[in-house]
Design an enzyme around this catalytic site. Structure first.
Site, mmCIF file in Angstrom:
data_model
loop_
_atom_site.group_PDB
_atom_site.id
_atom_site.type_symbol
_atom_site.label_atom_id
_atom_site.label_comp_id
_atom_site.label_asym_id
_atom_site.label_seq_id
_atom_site.Cartn_x
_atom_site.Cartn_y
_atom_site.Cartn_z
ATOM 1 N N SER A 75 8.902 0.913 14.681
ATOM 2 C CA SER A 75 9.228 2.098 15.583
ATOM 3 C C SER A 75 10.540 2.809 15.406
ATOM 4 O O SER A 75 10.789 2.934 13.866
ATOM 5 C CB SER A 75 9.287 1.582 17.142
ATOM 6 O OG SER A 75 9.612 2.959 17.766
ATOM 7 N N LYS A 116 7.137 8.147 18.336
ATOM 8 C CA LYS A 116 7.643 6.650 18.353
ATOM 9 C C LYS A 116 7.385 6.238 19.827
ATOM 10 O O LYS A 116 7.311 5.023 20.010
ATOM 11 C CB LYS A 116 8.818 6.773 17.620
ATOM 12 C CG LYS A 116 9.021 7.083 16.277
ATOM 13 C CD LYS A 116 8.397 5.943 15.379
ATOM 14 C CE LYS A 116 8.525 6.099 13.878
ATOM 15 N NZ LYS A 116 7.805 4.942 13.287
ATOM 16 N N THR A 139 0.743 -1.233 0.098
ATOM 17 C CA THR A 139 -0.016 -0.139 0.058
ATOM 18 C C THR A 139 0.796 1.356 -0.011
ATOM 19 O O THR A 139 1.928 1.367 0.617
ATOM 20 C CB THR A 139 -0.843 0.080 1.190
ATOM 21 O OG1 THR A 139 -0.217 0.447 2.535
ATOM 22 C CG2 THR A 139 -1.927 -1.308 1.300
ATOM 23 N N TYR A 184 9.294 13.598 16.559
ATOM 24 C CA TYR A 184 9.436 12.091 16.035
ATOM 25 C C TYR A 184 9.456 11.349 17.294
ATOM 26 O O TYR A 184 8.678 10.275 17.251
ATOM 27 C CB TYR A 184 10.794 12.200 15.280
ATOM 28 C CG TYR A 184 11.030 10.920 14.555
ATOM 29 C CD1 TYR A 184 10.000 10.200 13.582
ATOM 30 C CD2 TYR A 184 12.033 10.068 14.961
ATOM 31 C CE1 TYR A 184 10.302 9.381 12.857
ATOM 32 C CE2 TYR A 184 12.131 8.489 14.201
ATOM 33 C CZ TYR A 184 11.113 8.245 13.021
ATOM 34 O OH TYR A 184 11.528 7.179 12.441
#
Length: 279
Positions: free
Chosen positions: A134, A152, A32, A148
Site C-alpha cells: 500500500s 490505496k 512479472t 493515489y
C-alpha cells in the site's frame, strides 16, 4: 526453507530488489512485468530458479496465465507480493474522471486481479501469504495525492477484510505502508500529472509539481532495505497484518492514530447513543 514467490512489478524499483534478494536467498521467483525482458535485464538474465513472465495487473487473463505458468514450473505459490503500481498526481478537480478511474483500475483492481488468480492455489495448499504494498498515502491523506490515496485507502480496506476471508485456509495477509522510498514511483514511467488545468489551482499546481519532481531519487528510504524487511516478514510463520515502513511513515501513522482516538472520544456525546429508543 525455500519458498515460491510471485512478485508483480519486478522489472525495476522495489520489485526488482525483492526478486533479486529472494533469488540470492535461494527462493524460487516468478517475477512479472508487462514486458518480461525488463525483468531479465534487471536481474542479470536467465536463472534456474527464476521465471520471468508477462503480467499486466489490469488484465485478469494475464494474471491467470502467470499463475498457471508458476504452478506448472514450481508446483505451488507460497508468497504473493502485490507490488506493481503507478501514481496519478494532482488536485482533485484537475485530475480527470478518466485519470481517476485509471488510477483505481491499476492500484486497487490490479492487486485484486492478481490475488483472485492466486488464492485458489493457496486454498488448495491450505497455506500461503499475500503481501500487498500500500503506502503511507493509504493511511494518511496527503495534498496532491487524492487519486493515489483513494486507490490505496481502497487497498487497505480490501486487504484488512480479506484477512478474515482466507485465515481459515491457512493464508496470511500483510499490508505494507511505506513512507518515501527511492522506488522509482516518481519516474516518468510511473507518474502521470493531472491533465486538466484550473486557474485557481495553477500557482499551487506548478509549485507542488516542481517539489514532487525534485524528490525523485532523493527520498530517504532505501528500497533494498525495504525489500530485505519484506523478505524477513515473508519468512515468519505469524507475519504482521500491517507493516509500517520508514521512520517518516511510523511518525505519520502514529500521529493519525492519535487523531482518530481524539476524534472518536470527541464524538461520544453526540455519536454514542444513537440506537433506536423503544420507550
Amino acid at each position: 526453507m525455500s519458498k515460491v514467490f510471485l512478485i508483480t512489478g519486478a522489472g525495476r524499483g522495489l520489485g526488482a530488489d525483492l526478486a533479486r534478494q529472494a533469488l540470492e536467498a535461494g527462493h524460487h521467483v516468478v517475477a512479472t512485468a508487462r514486458r518480461p525482458e525488463h525483468v531479465l535485464e534487471a536481474l542479470g538474465g536467465e536463472q534456474d530458479n527464476l521465471l520471468a513472465t508477462a503480467l499486466d495487473i489490469t488484465d485478469p487473463a494475464t494474471a491467470r496465465n502467470a499463475v498457471q505458468a508458476a504452478v506448472e514450473r514450481y508446483g505451488r505459490i507460497d508468497v504473493l507480493i502485490n507490488n506493481a503500481a503507478n501514481f496519478y498526481a494532482g488536485y482533485f478537480e484537475e485530475v480527470s474522471d478518466a485519470q481517476m478511474r485509471a488510477q483505481i483500475e491499476t492500484n486497487l483492481f490490479g492487486p485484486m486481479n492478481v490475488t483472485r488468480a492466486v488464492l485458489p492455489v493457496m486454498r488448495a495448499q491450505r497455506d500461503g501469504h499475500v503481501i500487498t504494498v500500500s503506502s503511507l498515502a493509504g493511511a494518511v491523506g496527503q495534498e496532491f495525492c487524492v487519486a493515489y490515496a483513494a486507490a490505496k485507502f481502497g487497498v487497505e480496506g480490501f486487504m484488512e477484510s480479506l484477512r478474515y476471508d482466507v485465515e481459515p485456509f491457512g493464508i496470511r495477509t500483510t499490508i505494507v505502508e511505506p513512507g518515501f522510498f527511492r522506488t522509482e514511483l516518481l519516474v516518468d514511467a510511473s507518474t502521470t500529472w493531472a491533465e486538466l488545468s484550473i486557474d485557481d489551482y495553477a500557482e499551487r499546481t506548478a509549485a507542488t509539481k516542481k517539489q514532487w519532481q525534485s524528490m525523485n531519487g532523493q527520498q530517504a528510504g532505501d528500497p533494498a532495505k525495504l525489500a530485505a524487511a519484506l523478505l524477513t516478514i515473508a519468512g515468519r510463520q505469524q507475519p504482521p497484518a500491517r507493516f509500517v515502513a520508514g521512520s517518516d511513515a511510523i511518525e505519520a501513522v502514529t500521529a493519525k492514530a492519535g487523531e482518530l482516538l481524539a476524534q472518536a472520544d470527541a464524538s461520544r456525546e453526540l455519536g454514542a447513543d444513537l440506537a433506536h429508543d423503544d420507550a
